[in-house]
Scaffold this active site. Structure first.
Site, PDB file in Angstrom:
ATOM      1  N   SER A   1       0.789  -1.256  -0.010  1.00 16.49           N
ATOM      2  CA  SER A   1       0.174  -0.037   0.183  1.00 16.49           C
ATOM      3  C   SER A   1       0.773   1.329   0.159  1.00 16.49           C
ATOM      4  CB  SER A   1      -0.848   0.050   1.092  1.00 16.49           C
ATOM      5  OG  SER A   1      -1.862  -1.072   1.279  1.00 16.49           O
TER       6      SER A   1
HETATM    7  N1  SAH Z   1      -0.513  -5.615   3.985  1.00 14.84           N
HETATM    8  C1  SAH Z   1       0.362  -5.677   2.707  1.00 14.84           C
HETATM    9  C2  SAH Z   1      -0.643  -5.451   1.612  1.00 14.84           C
HETATM   10  C3  SAH Z   1      -0.436  -6.686   0.535  1.00 14.84           C
HETATM   11  S1  SAH Z   1      -2.028  -6.614  -0.609  1.00 14.84           S
HETATM   12  C4  SAH Z   1       1.578  -4.954   2.622  1.00 14.84           C
HETATM   13  O1  SAH Z   1       1.999  -4.293   3.384  1.00 14.84           O
HETATM   14  O2  SAH Z   1       2.381  -5.141   1.698  1.00 14.84           O
HETATM   15  C5  SAH Z   1      -3.173  -7.716   0.071  1.00 14.84           C
HETATM   16  C6  SAH Z   1      -2.674  -9.015   0.385  1.00 14.84           C
HETATM   17  O3  SAH Z   1      -3.848  -9.834   0.793  1.00 14.84           O
HETATM   18  C7  SAH Z   1      -2.089  -9.917  -0.770  1.00 14.84           C
HETATM   19  O4  SAH Z   1      -0.848 -10.379  -0.550  1.00 14.84           O
HETATM   20  C8  SAH Z   1      -3.121 -11.064  -0.820  1.00 14.84           C
HETATM   21  O5  SAH Z   1      -2.494 -12.193  -1.149  1.00 14.84           O
HETATM   22  C9  SAH Z   1      -3.590 -11.248   0.461  1.00 14.84           C
HETATM   23  N2  SAH Z   1      -5.000 -11.633   0.648  1.00 14.84           N
HETATM   24  C10 SAH Z   1      -5.922 -11.777   0.014  1.00 14.84           C
HETATM   25  N3  SAH Z   1      -6.982 -12.424   0.196  1.00 14.84           N
HETATM   26  C11 SAH Z   1      -6.494 -12.952   1.538  1.00 14.84           C
HETATM   27  C12 SAH Z   1      -6.874 -13.924   2.549  1.00 14.84           C
HETATM   28  N4  SAH Z   1      -8.438 -14.330   2.360  1.00 14.84           N
HETATM   29  N5  SAH Z   1      -6.598 -14.293   3.492  1.00 14.84           N
HETATM   30  C13 SAH Z   1      -5.115 -13.915   3.495  1.00 14.84           C
HETATM   31  N6  SAH Z   1      -4.480 -13.009   2.662  1.00 14.84           N
HETATM   32  C14 SAH Z   1      -5.285 -12.659   1.730  1.00 14.84           C
END
Ligand code: SAH
Length: 221
Positions: free
Chosen positions: A66
Site C-alpha cells: 500500500s
Molecule cells: N499488508 C500488505 C498489503 C498486501 S496486498 C503489505 O503491507 O504489503 C493484500 C494481500 O492480501 C495480498 O498479499 C493477498 O494475497 C492477500 N490476501 C487476499 N485475500 C486474502 C485472504 N483471504 N487471506 C489472507 N490474505 C489474503
C-alpha cells in the site's frame, strides 16, 4: 558521501513530513513507526529507489504494497497501545505488519498466497521482527485459536465485513477494513463497545481483492 542507510533514513523523514504529517496524521506512535521501518527492504530490488514514493508498488503475484499514507491512516485508526494484540489479514510484503509491530505487543498476520507467505516470513526473521507471527491460511476465517484481538486490520478489499472477524474482535476492539466492489472501496472502521458494534467510514480507497470463504470467490478473479 552519504551512505545507503542514511540516504533511506532521509527519504523516510521526507515521506513522513510530506505525505503523512502534511495530510493530518498526528499520532506520534504512528509517525515514529513510519520513520523507523525500512520500507525499501519490503519491495523488490528493482523498486528500491521508488520505495518512499507517494504510491503503492507491485510486490509480485499481482499484489501490491500500500501507499505509505494509507498504511499510516489505517494504523492511526486502530489507536494502538503497546499491550495490544493485532490481527492482520493480507501479509503481502510485510510492511504494514512491521509498522504495527513497532507499536503493538504482538502482530498475527495471515496470507493466502504461499510464495508471499514464505518470502515475507523469511524477511521478518532476517530483520528480527520477533513479535510478528505468520500463518498461511484464508484470513477471512480470522485466527480463532489466537483471538479475541484488540485490533484487526484487513489490507485487501472485501465485499462485506467477514463475520468471523467481527466475532474475534475483543471488548473495546477496533477493526479497519476496505469494503466495496472490486474497483473501489470505502475504509470502514468498526468499534466494539458494551452495546455492540459501531460503524463509521474513513474515506475512499482501492485495494486488491480479499479472496476467501467470507470474501470474494477465487473464480471471480
Ligand atoms: N499488508 C500488505 C498489503 C498486501 S496486498 C503489505 O503491507 O504489503 C493484500 C494481500 O492480501 C495480498 O498479499 C493477498 O494475497 C492477500 N490476501 C487476499 N485475500 C486474502 C485472504 N483471504 N487471506 C489472507 N490474505 C489474503
Amino acid at each position: 558521501m552519504e551512505d545507503e542507510s542514511a540516504k533511506y533514513a532521509r527519504q523516510r523523514r521526507e515521506m513522513v513530513q510530506r505525505q503523512i504529517r502534511a495530510r493530518g496524521i498526528t499520532d506520534p506512535k504512528v509517525l515514529e513507526a513510519m520513520a523507523a521501518v525500512p520500507r525499501h527492504l519490503f519491495v523488490g530490488e528493482a523498486l528500491v529507489d521508488q520505495a518512499y514514493g507517494d504510491f503503492p508498488l507491485p510486490i509480485g503475484e499481482q499484489q501490491t504494497i500500500s501507499q505509505p499514507y494509507i498504511v499510516a491512516e489505517m494504523t492511526q485508526a486502530l489507536a494502538l497501545s503497546e499491550e495490544d494484540r493485532v490481527l492482520e489479514i493480507g501479509t503481502g510484503s510485510g510492511y504494514q505488519a512491521a509498522v504495527l509491530a513497532q507499536i503493538a505487543y504482538r502482530v498475527y498476520t495471515v496470507e493466502r498466497v504461499h510464495s508471499l507467505y514464505m518470502k515475507t516470513r523469511r524477511l521478518f526473521d532476517r530483520l528480527k521482527y520477533h513479535n510478528i507471527v505468520t500463518r498461511y491460511a484464508d484470513g477471512t476465517e480470522g485466527w480463532k485459536e489466537e483471538g479475541p484481538f484488540d485490533a484487526i486490520i484487513v489490507t485487501a478489499g472485501a465485499p462485506a465485513v467477514p463475520e468471523p472477524l467481527i466475532s474475534q474482535l475483543g471488548p473495546a476492539g477496533r477493526m479497519v477494513i476496505p469494503v466495496g466492489d472490486r474497483y473501489s472501496q470505502e475504509l470502514v472502521k468498526l468499534y466494539r463497545d458494551e452495546h455492540g458494534i459501531n460503524r463509521s467510514t474513513l474515506g475512499g480507497c482501492r485495494f486488491v481483492k480479499l479472496v476467501g470463504e467470507h470474501g470474494w470467490k477465487a473464480e471471480e478473479n
